[in-house]
Design an enzyme around this catalytic site. Structure first.
Site, mmCIF file in Angstrom:
data_model
loop_
_atom_site.group_PDB
_atom_site.id
_atom_site.type_symbol
_atom_site.label_atom_id
_atom_site.label_comp_id
_atom_site.label_asym_id
_atom_site.label_seq_id
_atom_site.Cartn_x
_atom_site.Cartn_y
_atom_site.Cartn_z
ATOM 1 N N GLY A 198 27.518 61.713 -3.170
ATOM 2 C CA GLY A 198 26.310 60.930 -2.931
ATOM 3 C C GLY A 198 26.288 60.381 -1.519
ATOM 4 N N GLN B 12 23.813 54.790 5.162
ATOM 5 C CA GLN B 12 25.151 55.255 5.581
ATOM 6 C C GLN B 12 25.086 56.135 6.826
ATOM 7 O OE1 GLN B 12 26.297 56.568 1.351
ATOM 8 N NE2 GLN B 12 28.274 56.014 2.248
ATOM 9 N N CYS C 257 33.976 56.428 -1.585
ATOM 10 C CA CYS C 257 32.728 56.245 -0.844
ATOM 11 C C CYS C 257 32.930 56.826 0.548
ATOM 12 C CB CYS C 257 32.395 54.753 -0.752
ATOM 13 S SG CYS C 257 30.911 54.413 0.216
ATOM 14 N N LEU C 258 31.949 57.571 1.024
ATOM 15 C CA LEU C 258 32.088 58.197 2.344
ATOM 16 C C LEU C 258 32.177 57.161 3.460
ATOM 17 C CD1 LEU C 258 29.647 61.232 1.933
ATOM 18 C CD2 LEU C 258 32.149 61.224 1.796
ATOM 19 N N HIS D 9 26.166 53.391 -7.785
ATOM 20 C CA HIS D 9 26.836 53.247 -6.488
ATOM 21 C C HIS D 9 25.823 53.366 -5.345
ATOM 22 C CE1 HIS D 9 30.471 54.063 -3.795
ATOM 23 N NE2 HIS D 9 29.457 54.430 -3.034
ATOM 24 N N GLU D 10 24.940 54.378 -5.434
ATOM 25 C CA GLU D 10 23.978 54.610 -4.350
ATOM 26 C C GLU D 10 22.864 53.557 -4.343
ATOM 27 O OE1 GLU D 10 24.973 56.582 -2.124
ATOM 28 O OE2 GLU D 10 26.530 57.498 -3.343
ATOM 29 N N HIS E 22 24.103 50.702 -2.430
ATOM 30 C CA HIS E 22 24.013 50.921 -0.985
ATOM 31 C C HIS E 22 22.654 50.499 -0.436
ATOM 32 C CE1 HIS E 22 27.641 52.802 0.523
ATOM 33 N NE2 HIS E 22 27.666 53.710 -0.439
#
Ligand code: NI
Length: 170
Positions: free
Chosen positions: A45, A50, A92-93, A134-135, A138
């Site tokens: 994701g 991000q 997480c990226l 999670h997204e 963000h």
């Protein structure tokens, strides 16, 4: 085009995404960039902020490596219902090298627009439900570190700050 992924503690990750109003060719190009960036990372994701675009937009693909890709685009998403509980080891990226067990709802019902602006509703469970939560976090400037206990939070913060200082001095 592959974009640069912003890492914690960069403050841009704390920005709240603005509502997407226009479904322009520029938006389509941004979505393509986000998908390409997510696959290259690789990750399941990626939220717009991000890569420094503070918009209510994220992409996910939870397909296994041996399955065909299953790119999903969520624009102006809202989680309508959450039920059950699950503990999932998340990454997480924006937190390279960090994996932590996070408490999430087991299933969610989410409403969002697709890349053409069409509204849809989706009931998700498993990894997709976790990824959506999670997204969506963000997009509100909420990060996985915010879900950690005090000690883990401190260790993770320190590790990420150290990493960013080392990278700056390279
Ligand atoms: Ni993330």
């Amino acid at each position: 085009m592959i974009r640069t992924i912003i890492h914690y503690p960069d403050k841009r990750l704390r920005s709240t995404g603005k509502k997407v109003e226009a479904f322009t060719p520029e938006l389509q190009a941004l979505i393509n960039d986000m998908a390409e960036t997510m696959y290259a990372a690789p990750g399941v994701g990626l939220a717009a902020n991000q890569i420094g675009e503070a918009l209510q937009l994220f992409v996910v693909d939870v397909a296994d490596e041996n399955e065909p890709s299953d790119l999903r685009v969520f624009i102006n998403p809202q989680i309508l219902e959450r039920s059950g509980k699950v503990i999932w080891k998340e990454g997480c990226l924006s937190f390279p090298g960090v994996q932590e067990e996070i408490d999430r709802a087991a299933t969610v019902k989410v409403r969002a627009q697709d890349r053409e602006g069409k509204w849809f509703e989706l009931n998700a469970d498993g990894l997709l439900a976790v990824a959506v939560q999670h997204e969506c976090d963000h997009l509100e400037g909420v990060l996985m570190i915010d879900h950690m206990g005090a000690l883990k939070k401190r260790l993770t913060h320190r590790k990420m700050v150290k990493r960013s200082v080392e990278q700056t001095s390279e």
